[in-house]
Write an enzyme that holds these catalytic residues in place. Sequence first.
Site, PDB file in Angstrom:
ATOM      1  N   THR A 273     -22.280  30.018  23.460  1.00 15.40           N
ATOM      2  CA  THR A 273     -21.868  29.637  22.111  1.00 15.40           C
ATOM      3  C   THR A 273     -22.832  30.193  21.068  1.00 15.40           C
ATOM      4  OG1 THR A 273     -20.737  27.624  22.827  1.00 15.40           O
ATOM      5  CG2 THR A 273     -21.534  27.668  20.559  1.00 15.40           C
TER       6      THR A 273
ATOM      7  N   SER B 289     -22.839  34.264  29.499  1.00 19.10           N
ATOM      8  CA  SER B 289     -23.440  32.957  29.775  1.00 19.10           C
ATOM      9  C   SER B 289     -23.770  32.862  31.248  1.00 19.10           C
ATOM     10  CB  SER B 289     -22.472  31.838  29.379  1.00 19.10           C
ATOM     11  OG  SER B 289     -23.029  30.563  29.629  1.00 19.10           O
TER      12      SER B 289
ATOM     13  N   HIS C  54     -24.327  30.329  33.403  1.00 12.02           N
ATOM     14  CA  HIS C  54     -23.753  29.354  34.342  1.00 12.02           C
ATOM     15  C   HIS C  54     -22.326  29.683  34.758  1.00 12.02           C
ATOM     16  CE1 HIS C  54     -21.099  26.712  31.742  1.00 12.02           C
ATOM     17  NE2 HIS C  54     -21.771  27.356  30.805  1.00 12.02           N
TER      18      HIS C  54
ATOM     19  N   CYS D 283     -15.480  22.946  27.021  1.00 16.99           N
ATOM     20  CA  CYS D 283     -16.242  22.745  25.782  1.00 16.99           C
ATOM     21  C   CYS D 283     -15.514  21.825  24.819  1.00 16.99           C
ATOM     22  CB  CYS D 283     -16.524  24.085  25.111  1.00 16.99           C
ATOM     23  SG  CYS D 283     -17.448  25.217  26.168  1.00 16.99           S
TER      24      CYS D 283
END
Length: 391
Positions: free
Chosen positions: A75, A200, A202, A334
């Site tokens: 993000t 990202s 993960h 999210c």
Amino acid sequence: MLSEGSIYLDSAATLPVDEGVLEEMLPYMRHAYGNPSSVHSPGRQARHAVEEARNRVADVLNCEPSEIIFTGNGTEANNLALSVTRTGAFGKRLITGSTEHEAILRPAEQLADMGIDVTFLAPEPGGSIAADTVQKAIGSEAATVSIMAVNNVTGAANNIGEISKIVHAAGGCIHTDAIQAGPYYDLAELVRSVDLLSLSAHKIRGPKGVGLLFCRGGIQLEPVLRGGKQERSRRSGTENVPGIIGFARALELARQQQHDAAEHVRNMRHLLESEILRQIDVATIVVTPRETEGSAPHILSIIFLNTDGIGLDGEMLVLGMDLAGVYVSTGSACSSGAVEPSHIYESLKFPPERARGAIRFSLNADISENTVLVAAKRVSEVVNRVGGNHR
């Protein structure tokens, strides 16, 4: 911990940390814990580890180490990427898709409030953004364009290579959110096409709490976080040393396994889809494009309907599958907290009463054929039960 016999079909939300990744991280969590901004030996040791990880990431992405900016998550990387519009280097226009992740849409709305001319493009039926649509929007005037590589809800894949040619021909700058592309696509090929790219950790079996932005040399950004000179003054804050090291290893492993993983996961996704459709007694709409070029291997989006064409209760479906030991979602994690349809279905022109029946299944490379068959049976039983209650 997952309960025994349970099946995790929410890999687009997150994945467990790979054992090899964790092994590389542990020394920097237990012993070599210096702050990389400190000038003493422990600090220099941490700095060396961060820069070595940066070199490893650059090798995977086939770019310069100085073009890698480590962030706290995907993000943040997306927000930092869109800051290029505030510099005015590519005009004061931003073009993006209405099906982008909230981490693009919300900053885009904020930029619009600041006077940036923001255009939200309508998607194709599966959720992709057509190159022709970008061409019509950008014309011959420079703009910043942000189009995700893979849609996080439907799995639709965008032709970033073709879109980038259009953007660059107009003198513009292109960013892609490649967070869902990480495990299954050639990231170096994507990097060759774009000016900015977000990832990202993960999502590729790395740790949570670390992301990155590839920023091509010469592109100027407006820092989102201020208060320090880390990451060449582009991102303030103490670097997450073990997380960065884990990210580098996760990217290396993803590159090694990419081709075989993509083929296996796509086959398992097709099997899951066919078995669910064979066993259920309710109507469906399969939103994910089936063709290989049009979708990522790991995401399957299905809307389950009652006899009146109304979506089944998504919350009941998710909770019912949870009780059956199958973990799925209605869309982006999210947006968790409320089980509700993703904004992406609205962009695809599904009315809310239909979109409420949407479920996203997302697989990983560890899944076996037997596990898929068991999952399909459990899912079908839940869908038939919920559907039977709404006839």
